[in-house]
Enzyme design. Structure first.
Site, PDB file in Angstrom:
ATOM      1  N   GLY A 267     103.052  -2.027 -10.818  1.00  0.00           N
ATOM      2  CA  GLY A 267     102.193  -1.086 -11.553  1.00  0.00           C
ATOM      3  C   GLY A 267     102.861   0.274 -11.689  1.00  0.00           C
TER       4      GLY A 267
ATOM      5  N   ARG B 239     114.788  10.495 -11.457  1.00  0.00           N
ATOM      6  CA  ARG B 239     115.639  11.685 -11.660  1.00  0.00           C
ATOM      7  C   ARG B 239     116.348  12.079 -10.363  1.00  0.00           C
ATOM      8  NH1 ARG B 239     114.360  17.078 -10.814  1.00  0.00           N
ATOM      9  NH2 ARG B 239     115.365  18.609 -12.172  1.00  0.00           N
TER      10      ARG B 239
ATOM     11  N   ARG C 146     106.088  -7.059 -14.291  1.00  0.00           N
ATOM     12  CA  ARG C 146     105.943  -8.033 -13.215  1.00  0.00           C
ATOM     13  C   ARG C 146     106.817  -9.214 -13.641  1.00  0.00           C
ATOM     14  NH1 ARG C 146     100.781  -5.260 -12.913  1.00  0.00           N
ATOM     15  NH2 ARG C 146     100.810  -4.372 -10.827  1.00  0.00           N
TER      16      ARG C 146
ATOM     17  N   ASP D 276     103.797  -2.561  -2.756  1.00  0.00           N
ATOM     18  CA  ASP D 276     104.148  -3.510  -1.694  1.00  0.00           C
ATOM     19  C   ASP D 276     104.692  -4.825  -2.248  1.00  0.00           C
ATOM     20  OD1 ASP D 276     101.645  -4.186  -2.623  1.00  0.00           O
ATOM     21  OD2 ASP D 276     100.891  -4.820  -0.674  1.00  0.00           O
ATOM     22  N   GLY D 277     104.235  -5.231  -3.443  1.00  0.00           N
ATOM     23  CA  GLY D 277     104.768  -6.444  -4.067  1.00  0.00           C
ATOM     24  C   GLY D 277     106.248  -6.288  -4.356  1.00  0.00           C
TER      25      GLY D 277
ATOM     26  N   THR E 277     103.021   3.923  -6.072  1.00  0.00           N
ATOM     27  CA  THR E 277     101.776   3.216  -6.395  1.00  0.00           C
ATOM     28  C   THR E 277     100.607   4.182  -6.313  1.00  0.00           C
ATOM     29  OG1 THR E 277     100.151   1.631  -5.559  1.00  0.00           O
ATOM     30  CG2 THR E 277     101.813   2.328  -4.001  1.00  0.00           C
TER      31      THR E 277
ATOM     32  N   ASP F 112      97.746   3.387  -5.553  1.00  0.00           N
ATOM     33  CA  ASP F 112      96.747   2.876  -4.594  1.00  0.00           C
ATOM     34  C   ASP F 112      96.892   3.393  -3.163  1.00  0.00           C
ATOM     35  OD1 ASP F 112      95.382   1.347  -6.435  1.00  0.00           O
ATOM     36  OD2 ASP F 112      96.732  -0.361  -6.216  1.00  0.00           O
TER      37      ASP F 112
ATOM     38  N   ASP G 171      98.341   2.133  -0.689  1.00  0.00           N
ATOM     39  CA  ASP G 171      97.994   1.062   0.251  1.00  0.00           C
ATOM     40  C   ASP G 171      99.205   0.539   1.022  1.00  0.00           C
ATOM     41  OD1 ASP G 171      99.179   0.041  -1.984  1.00  0.00           O
ATOM     42  OD2 ASP G 171      97.856  -1.681  -2.178  1.00  0.00           O
TER      43      ASP G 171
ATOM     44  N   ARG H 230      79.254  14.433 -13.368  1.00  0.00           N
ATOM     45  CA  ARG H 230      78.209  15.083 -12.564  1.00  0.00           C
ATOM     46  C   ARG H 230      77.378  16.052 -13.423  1.00  0.00           C
ATOM     47  NH1 ARG H 230      76.380  16.472  -7.580  1.00  0.00           N
ATOM     48  NH2 ARG H 230      77.902  15.467  -6.250  1.00  0.00           N
TER      49      ARG H 230
ATOM     50  N   ARG I  43      70.161  11.653 -13.500  1.00  0.00           N
ATOM     51  CA  ARG I  43      70.571  10.250 -13.557  1.00  0.00           C
ATOM     52  C   ARG I  43      71.375   9.832 -12.336  1.00  0.00           C
ATOM     53  NH1 ARG I  43      72.649  10.200 -19.678  1.00  0.00           N
ATOM     54  NH2 ARG I  43      70.655   9.651 -20.591  1.00  0.00           N
TER      55      ARG I  43
ATOM     56  N   GLY J 188      91.430   0.314  -7.735  1.00  0.00           N
ATOM     57  CA  GLY J 188      91.608  -0.111  -6.346  1.00  0.00           C
ATOM     58  C   GLY J 188      91.084  -1.519  -6.155  1.00  0.00           C
ATOM     59  N   ARG J 189      91.925  -2.495  -6.493  1.00  0.00           N
ATOM     60  CA  ARG J 189      91.497  -3.896  -6.359  1.00  0.00           C
ATOM     61  C   ARG J 189      91.422  -4.295  -4.887  1.00  0.00           C
ATOM     62  NH1 ARG J 189      95.396  -6.515  -9.944  1.00  0.00           N
ATOM     63  NH2 ARG J 189      94.893  -4.944 -11.480  1.00  0.00           N
TER      64      ARG J 189
ATOM     65  N   HIS K  86      92.169   2.860 -17.040  1.00  0.00           N
ATOM     66  CA  HIS K  86      93.591   3.183 -17.049  1.00  0.00           C
ATOM     67  C   HIS K  86      93.932   4.654 -17.200  1.00  0.00           C
ATOM     68  CE1 HIS K  86      94.255  -1.113 -17.139  1.00  0.00           C
ATOM     69  NE2 HIS K  86      95.475  -0.817 -16.739  1.00  0.00           N
TER      70      HIS K  86
ATOM     71  N   GLN L 122      93.481   6.651 -15.119  1.00  0.00           N
ATOM     72  CA  GLN L 122      93.935   7.051 -13.784  1.00  0.00           C
ATOM     73  C   GLN L 122      95.425   6.816 -13.547  1.00  0.00           C
ATOM     74  OE1 GLN L 122      90.652   5.574 -10.828  1.00  0.00           O
ATOM     75  NE2 GLN L 122      90.460   4.534 -12.764  1.00  0.00           N
TER      76      GLN L 122
HETATM   77  P1  ADP Z   1     103.512  -3.774  -6.948  1.00  0.00           P
HETATM   78  O1  ADP Z   1     104.928  -3.481  -6.585  1.00  0.00           O
HETATM   79  O2  ADP Z   1     102.902  -2.716  -7.781  1.00  0.00           O
HETATM   80  O3  ADP Z   1     102.676  -4.175  -5.731  1.00  0.00           O
HETATM   81  P2  ADP Z   1     103.578  -6.609  -7.817  1.00  0.00           P
HETATM   82  O4  ADP Z   1     102.826  -7.117  -6.640  1.00  0.00           O
HETATM   83  O5  ADP Z   1     103.156  -7.100  -9.149  1.00  0.00           O
HETATM   84  O6  ADP Z   1     103.552  -5.022  -7.948  1.00  0.00           O
HETATM   85  O7  ADP Z   1     105.126  -6.967  -7.596  1.00  0.00           O
HETATM   86  C1  ADP Z   1     106.095  -6.565  -8.537  1.00  0.00           C
HETATM   87  C2  ADP Z   1     107.159  -7.626  -8.675  1.00  0.00           C
HETATM   88  O8  ADP Z   1     107.873  -7.781  -7.442  1.00  0.00           O
HETATM   89  C3  ADP Z   1     106.683  -9.030  -8.999  1.00  0.00           C
HETATM   90  O9  ADP Z   1     106.365  -9.212 -10.353  1.00  0.00           O
HETATM   91  C4  ADP Z   1     107.889  -9.853  -8.602  1.00  0.00           C
HETATM   92  O10 ADP Z   1     108.884  -9.809  -9.592  1.00  0.00           O
HETATM   93  C5  ADP Z   1     108.376  -9.116  -7.355  1.00  0.00           C
HETATM   94  N1  ADP Z   1     107.848  -9.779  -6.139  1.00  0.00           N
HETATM   95  C6  ADP Z   1     106.673  -9.578  -5.510  1.00  0.00           C
HETATM   96  N2  ADP Z   1     106.531 -10.365  -4.433  1.00  0.00           N
HETATM   97  C7  ADP Z   1     107.666 -11.119  -4.373  1.00  0.00           C
HETATM   98  C8  ADP Z   1     108.150 -12.146  -3.507  1.00  0.00           C
HETATM   99  N3  ADP Z   1     107.422 -12.580  -2.471  1.00  0.00           N
HETATM  100  N4  ADP Z   1     109.354 -12.686  -3.768  1.00  0.00           N
HETATM  101  C9  ADP Z   1     110.095 -12.269  -4.813  1.00  0.00           C
HETATM  102  N5  ADP Z   1     109.698 -11.306  -5.670  1.00  0.00           N
HETATM  103  C10 ADP Z   1     108.511 -10.753  -5.474  1.00  0.00           C
END
Ligand code: ADP
Length: 327
Positions: A15, A25, A76, A107-108, A130, A132, A134, A159, A167, A175-176, A257, A259
């Site tokens: 994201g 930069r 992604r 974290d992904g 991010t 979030d 998190d 407000r 109201r 924040g999922r 969005h 945000q």
């Molecule tokens: P964010 O970084 O915002 O948490 P995502 O969870 O969508 O976003 O992760 C971003 C990208 O990181 C994914 O589309 C994928 O390409 C890569 N990724 C996430 N988890 C893994 C994993 N376990 N193994 C390999 N690549 C991963």
């Protein structure tokens, strides 16, 4: 002895978050200052897999510190989840001679970097980008402050209307899985209730409070809800309240969005600049496979494998503050 990093790649992944450009930069200019070659990788891991990689100069990052989004674009990438995809990515990096990576993402993206650095000898350093907030191991993430300030500005406006019409407004923020935007913006706007994914909500208690306020003619009420709360967001909460308290004039506003975008705050630009600078230092000093965070205003380094296991914890005290200050 750890190998020397001479050519680094920088990418933004997952994201988008305001301040990512300030991070890019900082990485580019710190890298060049130290005599490294710097490459921009387009659309996150997709650019690695598809060889969408270009050499960056100091001018490549001119006039971007104040811009939201990311000049490198983000995505992604499904292919990066597969060993074949990561092999392609490795081959492409090797072709360019890239022997160090800075990944700006959530974290992904860190999980992706962790997997990749386990398989291939290319050191990775993460920057927490991010909205979030998190990720454990840092007090703040790049983009969070901007997102919260955008939410606060919007809620303040709501407000005014809530007050003019007596109201109840239920405002949904992003924040999922994480309630930080809801909690911070809820406290900062004086919301009566904050509903977040990390906590069970006593809906009976909220209905009781609203009924009591109806009797006291305190009719302005703001409830801030994170999109991933247990009921499934603001529309669902509104339905429940309407069914139980038909006299309440309930309105829903989903901020969505807005945000994510916009010019980053001073705070986000600052932390992105400091973290970007530190990430390059890490690669040069052989501090590999960590992410750069900030704890108590100091740089803080967490191994990527630890970062992907933990989440920041919501403070009980902050939840208590919501209740006490709204009573
Ligand atoms: P964010 O970084 O915002 O948490 P995502 O969870 O969508 O976003 O992760 C971003 C990208 O990181 C994914 O589309 C994928 O390409 C890569 N990724 C996430 N988890 C893994 C994993 N376990 N193994 C390999 N690549 C991963």
């Amino acid at each position: 002895m750890k190998k020397k990093v001479t050519k680094i790649g920088v990418l933004t992944s997952g994201g988008d978050a305001p301040g990512m450009n300030a991070g890019i930069r900082a990485v580019v200019r710190t890298g060049l200052y130290n005599g490294l070659e710097v490459f921009g990788i387009v659309r996150g891991y997709t650019g690695m897999v598809e060889d969408d990689i270009y050499k960056m100069e100091s001018r490549s990052v001119a006039n971007i510190i104040q811009r939201g989004g990311t000049i490198l674009k983000t995505s992604r990438c499904k292919e990066f989840f597969t060993p074949e995809g990561r092999k392609k990515a490795y081959d492409n990096l090797t072709k360019h001679g890239i022997n160090g990576l800075v990944i700006i993402g959530g974290d992904g993206s860190f999980r992706g970097a962790q997997t990749f650095s386990n398989e291939y000898d290319i050191p990775c350093v993460g920057l927490p980008g991010t909205i979030d907030k998190d990720i454990a191991g840092t007090d703040f993430t790049i983009g969070f402050d901007t997102a919260v300030n955008t939410a606060v500005e919007a809620i303040d406006k709501i407000r005014d209307t809530a007050d003019a019409h007596d109201r109840l407004f239920i405002i949904e923020v992003m924040g999922r899985d994480a309630g930080y935007i809801a909690l911070h913006s809820g406290i900062a706007t004086g919301a009566e209730n904050v509903l977040i994914p990390e906590r069970k909500t006593d809906i009976e208690e909220i209905i009781k409070q609203l009924a009591e306020k109806e009797r006291r003619h305190k009719l302005v009420n703001l409830i801030v809800v994170a999109e991933g709360d247990e009921f499934g967001g603001a529309d669902e909460i509104a339905k429940i309240i309407k069914a139980r308290l038909p006299a309440q004039d309930v309105r829903v506003c989903i901020l969505g969005h807005i945000q994510r975008g916009g010019s980053p705050t001073c705070f986000d630009r600052l932390i992105a600049s400091r973290m970007g600078y530190s990430a390059v230092e890490c690669l040069m000093e052989g501090k590999f496979n960590v992410f750069v965070g900030m704890v108590n205003n100091r740089m803080h380094y967490t191994p990527l494998n630890e970062a992907v296991k933990k989440k920041q914890r919501i403070s009980e005290e902050w939840m208590k503050i919501v209740k006490i200050l709204a009573s």
